[in-house]
Design a protein around this motif. Structure first.
Motif, PDB file in Angstrom:
ATOM      1  N   TRP A   1     -15.858 -11.670  58.795  1.00 11.86           N
ATOM      2  CA  TRP A   1     -15.240 -10.722  58.578  1.00 11.86           C
ATOM      3  C   TRP A   1     -16.247  -9.185  59.437  1.00 11.86           C
ATOM      4  CZ3 TRP A   1     -10.472  -8.472  57.162  1.00 11.86           C
ATOM      5  CH2 TRP A   1      -9.580 -10.104  55.670  1.00 11.86           C
ATOM      6  N   GLU A   2     -16.067  -8.515  59.649  1.00 15.04           N
ATOM      7  CA  GLU A   2     -17.198  -6.856  59.764  1.00 15.04           C
ATOM      8  C   GLU A   2     -16.920  -5.722  59.011  1.00 15.04           C
ATOM      9  OE1 GLU A   2     -17.414  -6.280  63.829  1.00 15.04           O
ATOM     10  OE2 GLU A   2     -15.158  -5.954  64.248  1.00 15.04           O
ATOM     11  N   ARG A   3     -17.278  -5.243  58.616  1.00 11.70           N
ATOM     12  CA  ARG A   3     -17.298  -3.817  57.718  1.00 11.70           C
ATOM     13  C   ARG A   3     -16.840  -2.512  59.186  1.00 11.70           C
ATOM     14  NH1 ARG A   3     -21.678  -4.911  55.844  1.00 11.70           N
ATOM     15  NH2 ARG A   3     -22.542  -3.634  56.823  1.00 11.70           N
ATOM     16  N   VAL A   4     -16.083  -2.104  58.087  1.00  5.28           N
ATOM     17  CA  VAL A   4     -15.302  -0.927  59.530  1.00  5.28           C
ATOM     18  C   VAL A   4     -15.400   0.227  58.142  1.00  5.28           C
ATOM     19  CG1 VAL A   4     -13.145   0.234  60.420  1.00  5.28           C
ATOM     20  CG2 VAL A   4     -14.153  -2.334  59.921  1.00  5.28           C
ATOM     21  N   GLU A   5     -16.160   1.311  58.773  1.00  2.84           N
ATOM     22  CA  GLU A   5     -16.413   2.369  58.675  1.00  2.84           C
ATOM     23  C   GLU A   5     -16.901   2.846  57.200  1.00  2.84           C
ATOM     24  OE1 GLU A   5     -12.621   4.572  59.004  1.00  2.84           O
ATOM     25  OE2 GLU A   5     -12.851   4.646  61.076  1.00  2.84           O
ATOM     26  N   THR A   6     -16.994   1.959  56.227  1.00  4.64           N
ATOM     27  CA  THR A   6     -18.010   1.831  54.843  1.00  4.64           C
ATOM     28  C   THR A   6     -18.826   0.762  55.138  1.00  4.64           C
ATOM     29  OG1 THR A   6     -16.648   0.086  53.881  1.00  4.64           O
ATOM     30  CG2 THR A   6     -15.315   1.604  53.983  1.00  4.64           C
ATOM     31  N   PRO A   7     -19.911   1.539  54.202  1.00  8.35           N
ATOM     32  CA  PRO A   7     -21.092   1.086  54.322  1.00  8.35           C
ATOM     33  C   PRO A   7     -21.111   0.004  53.355  1.00  8.35           C
ATOM     34  CG  PRO A   7     -21.103   2.974  52.493  1.00  8.35           C
ATOM     35  CD  PRO A   7     -19.440   3.353  53.113  1.00  8.35           C
ATOM     36  N   PHE A   8     -22.243  -0.980  53.144  1.00  8.01           N
ATOM     37  CA  PHE A   8     -22.423  -1.694  52.476  1.00  8.01           C
ATOM     38  C   PHE A   8     -22.489  -1.791  51.105  1.00  8.01           C
ATOM     39  CE2 PHE A   8     -26.588  -3.866  50.357  1.00  8.01           C
ATOM     40  CZ  PHE A   8     -25.877  -4.870  50.596  1.00  8.01           C
ATOM     41  N   CYS A   9     -23.261  -0.719  51.096  1.00  5.63           N
ATOM     42  CA  CYS A   9     -23.403  -0.119  49.147  1.00  5.63           C
ATOM     43  C   CYS A   9     -23.334   1.010  49.357  1.00  5.63           C
ATOM     44  CB  CYS A   9     -25.150  -0.203  49.411  1.00  5.63           C
ATOM     45  SG  CYS A   9     -25.504   0.510  47.493  1.00  5.63           S
ATOM     46  N   GLN A  10     -22.252   1.603  48.044  1.00  2.00           N
ATOM     47  CA  GLN A  10     -20.977   2.746  47.444  1.00  2.00           C
ATOM     48  C   GLN A  10     -22.491   3.478  45.835  1.00  2.00           C
ATOM     49  OE1 GLN A  10     -17.371   3.684  48.456  1.00  2.00           O
ATOM     50  NE2 GLN A  10     -17.651   1.632  50.196  1.00  2.00           N
ATOM     51  N   ASP A  11     -22.859   4.510  45.691  1.00  2.00           N
ATOM     52  CA  ASP A  11     -23.118   4.701  45.103  1.00  2.00           C
ATOM     53  C   ASP A  11     -21.516   5.232  44.116  1.00  2.00           C
ATOM     54  OD1 ASP A  11     -25.723   4.217  45.424  1.00  2.00           O
ATOM     55  OD2 ASP A  11     -26.138   6.499  46.391  1.00  2.00           O
ATOM     56  N   PHE A  12     -21.407   5.278  42.841  1.00  2.00           N
ATOM     57  CA  PHE A  12     -20.188   5.828  42.108  1.00  2.00           C
ATOM     58  C   PHE A  12     -20.441   6.553  40.537  1.00  2.00           C
ATOM     59  CE2 PHE A  12     -20.404   1.601  41.052  1.00  2.00           C
ATOM     60  CZ  PHE A  12     -19.896   1.718  39.003  1.00  2.00           C
ATOM     61  N   ASN A  13     -20.070   7.315  40.574  1.00  2.00           N
ATOM     62  CA  ASN A  13     -20.099   6.983  38.846  1.00  2.00           C
ATOM     63  C   ASN A  13     -19.035   6.705  37.827  1.00  2.00           C
ATOM     64  OD1 ASN A  13     -21.206   9.901  40.178  1.00  2.00           O
ATOM     65  ND2 ASN A  13     -22.538   9.120  38.206  1.00  2.00           N
ATOM     66  N   PRO A  14     -19.293   6.196  36.395  1.00  2.00           N
ATOM     67  CA  PRO A  14     -18.345   6.099  36.641  1.00  2.00           C
ATOM     68  C   PRO A  14     -16.601   6.743  35.768  1.00  2.00           C
ATOM     69  CG  PRO A  14     -20.179   5.519  35.171  1.00  2.00           C
ATOM     70  CD  PRO A  14     -20.069   6.271  35.741  1.00  2.00           C
ATOM     71  N   GLY A  15     -15.372   6.199  35.863  1.00  2.00           N
ATOM     72  CA  GLY A  15     -14.313   7.196  36.758  1.00  2.00           C
ATOM     73  C   GLY A  15     -14.510   7.337  37.642  1.00  2.00           C
ATOM     74  N   ASP A  16     -14.897   7.219  38.817  1.00  2.00           N
ATOM     75  CA  ASP A  16     -14.215   7.138  40.419  1.00  2.00           C
ATOM     76  C   ASP A  16     -14.414   5.759  40.591  1.00  2.00           C
ATOM     77  OD1 ASP A  16     -15.450   9.719  40.189  1.00  2.00           O
ATOM     78  OD2 ASP A  16     -17.708   9.608  40.499  1.00  2.00           O
ATOM     79  N   GLY A  17     -13.981   5.527  42.002  1.00  2.00           N
ATOM     80  CA  GLY A  17     -14.329   3.723  42.385  1.00  2.00           C
ATOM     81  C   GLY A  17     -14.607   4.589  43.335  1.00  2.00           C
ATOM     82  N   ALA A  18     -14.739   2.656  44.132  1.00  2.00           N
ATOM     83  CA  ALA A  18     -15.420   2.824  45.489  1.00  2.00           C
ATOM     84  C   ALA A  18     -14.217   1.490  46.118  1.00  2.00           C
ATOM     85  CB  ALA A  18     -16.586   1.663  45.687  1.00  2.00           C
ATOM     86  N   VAL A  19     -14.047   2.162  47.760  1.00  2.00           N
ATOM     87  CA  VAL A  19     -13.724   1.445  48.292  1.00  2.00           C
ATOM     88  C   VAL A  19     -14.481   1.051  49.918  1.00  2.00           C
ATOM     89  CG1 VAL A  19     -11.348   1.791  50.209  1.00  2.00           C
ATOM     90  CG2 VAL A  19     -11.901   2.854  48.229  1.00  2.00           C
TER      91      VAL A  19
END
Length: 347
Positions: free
Chosen positions: A118-136
């Motif tokens: 598999w390879e990543r598409v448009e999204t980075p390997f690491c994502q920052d977030f705050n509780p209540g938010d999400g990551a895709v």
């Protein structure tokens, strides 16, 4: 917040109790690595990390996600788990699909563990977030054309295909993606397809689906001598001769990673267990490990195709690195490679 996914599907990240529904008590337990437990209620929020197949738009289960305290996905993860489908509950009245984490307010980051093929598409390997938010995170099957299997189809792959066509480099099973159109032959058509994809003229390349079919052997034809009396003499049929089948040889090698623990300069354990190791394609321990595992009694052994790789250790509290935390190594066909990390206990 609400995030729109491919296909128009929505994911609601912030979870609130239904009006008139059961109240949700504020959690008092703490997440590992975020301090000692306390009886004082702390505001917690639910976050959802989702994994999407970029080709189909479907949510995927079974992908490991690692949560870190602070931004940038540094240090050791405080939580990890797999994306999955959950039914309705008090905290999730409508259920959901992803990796769900309940965290006190603060800054966090999340990293996906890449899976082979598999390879990543448009999204980075690491994502920052705050509780209540999400990551895709979005991934897709690696296309034919990614000849060196580094997750990107680019000019390097074009050069490799040209070298294969000119017999400048030997064929190995890892070059199966050079046959882009799956016709059993690596030729200029495959080079053209990759060039068109890299230039953006075509939207994608076929997805790899195993080894290519056997290359058909053309049937030789005899020239016909001009003239009204010309005849064609068929070649004699050769009598089959029994030949000994050669013993197949392995096209892969292996690496064994060991952890040595020191105390006051003295080795206390020459094969320590429970240390996480992350293996990367190429040198320098890039941003996406494709294999993650922990050392056991005999270290951490992985079979790999010939090539250059790197491995990084995950630091543990109370220990300091004596050797480099990232080491580059090479794997040869049929050979075993050893990599040793040394750590000293902090007094």
């Amino acid at each position: 917040g609400v995030s729109k996914l491919p296909g128009g599907q929505s994911i609601t990240y912030r979870i609130k109790p239904k009006p008139g529904g059961p109240s949700v008590p504020a959690p008092t337990a703490t997440v590992p690595g975020l301090g000692a437990p306390t009886d004082t209620p702390v505001p917690y929020e639910m976050s959802i990390v989702t994994k999407i197949d970029a080709d189909t738009g479907f949510l995927m289960e079974g992908w490991e996600m690692r949560v870190f305290a602070g931004e940038g996905c540094t240090g050791s993860p405080i939580l990890s788990g797999l994306t999955e489908e959950l039914g309705p509950s008090v905290l999730l009245p409508t259920g959901g699909f992803g990796y769900f984490v309940l965290l006190p307010l603060g800054d966090y980051s999340v990293a996906e563990t890449q899976q082979p093929g598999w390879e990543r598409v448009e999204t980075p390997f690491c994502q920052d977030f705050n509780p209540g938010d999400g990551a895709v995170f979005q991934n897709r099957r690696i296309r034919n054309g990614d000849v060196n299997e580094d997750g990107v189809t680019d000019s390097v792959d074009v050069l490799l295909v040209k070298q294969l066509i000119a017999d400048l480099i030997p064929w190995t099973p890892s070059f199966v993606r050079a046959d882009v159109n799956r016709d059993g032959v690596v030729n200029a058509v495959d080079t053209t397809l990759i060039l068109q994809y890299v230039a953006g003229f075509i939207p994608g390349l076929p997805v790899g689906s195993g080894p290519p079919p056997d290359t058909p052997t053309p049937t030789p034809t005899l020239p016909v001598v001009p003239g009204p009396t010309a005849t064609v003499t068929p070649p004699p049929i050769a009598t089959p001769v029994a030949t000994e089948t050669p013993t197949p040889t392995s096209n892969s090698g292996s690496v064994t990673i060991r952890k040595v623990e020191l105390q006051n300069g003295v080795v206390t354990d020459d094969s320590a267990v429970g240390w996480e190791m992350r293996i990367y394609m190429g040198p320098g321990c890039g941003d996406s490990a494709f294999i993650t595992g922990s050392t056991g009694d005999a270290g951490f052994t992985v079979g790999l195709s010939p090539g250059t790789y790197s491995v990084a250790e995950t630091a543990q509290v109370g220990w300091t690195a004596v050797s480099s935390t990232c080491q580059t190594f090479s794997v040869a066909a049929g050979a075993e490679t050893d990599v040793v990390f040394q750590n000293a206990q902090i007094p």
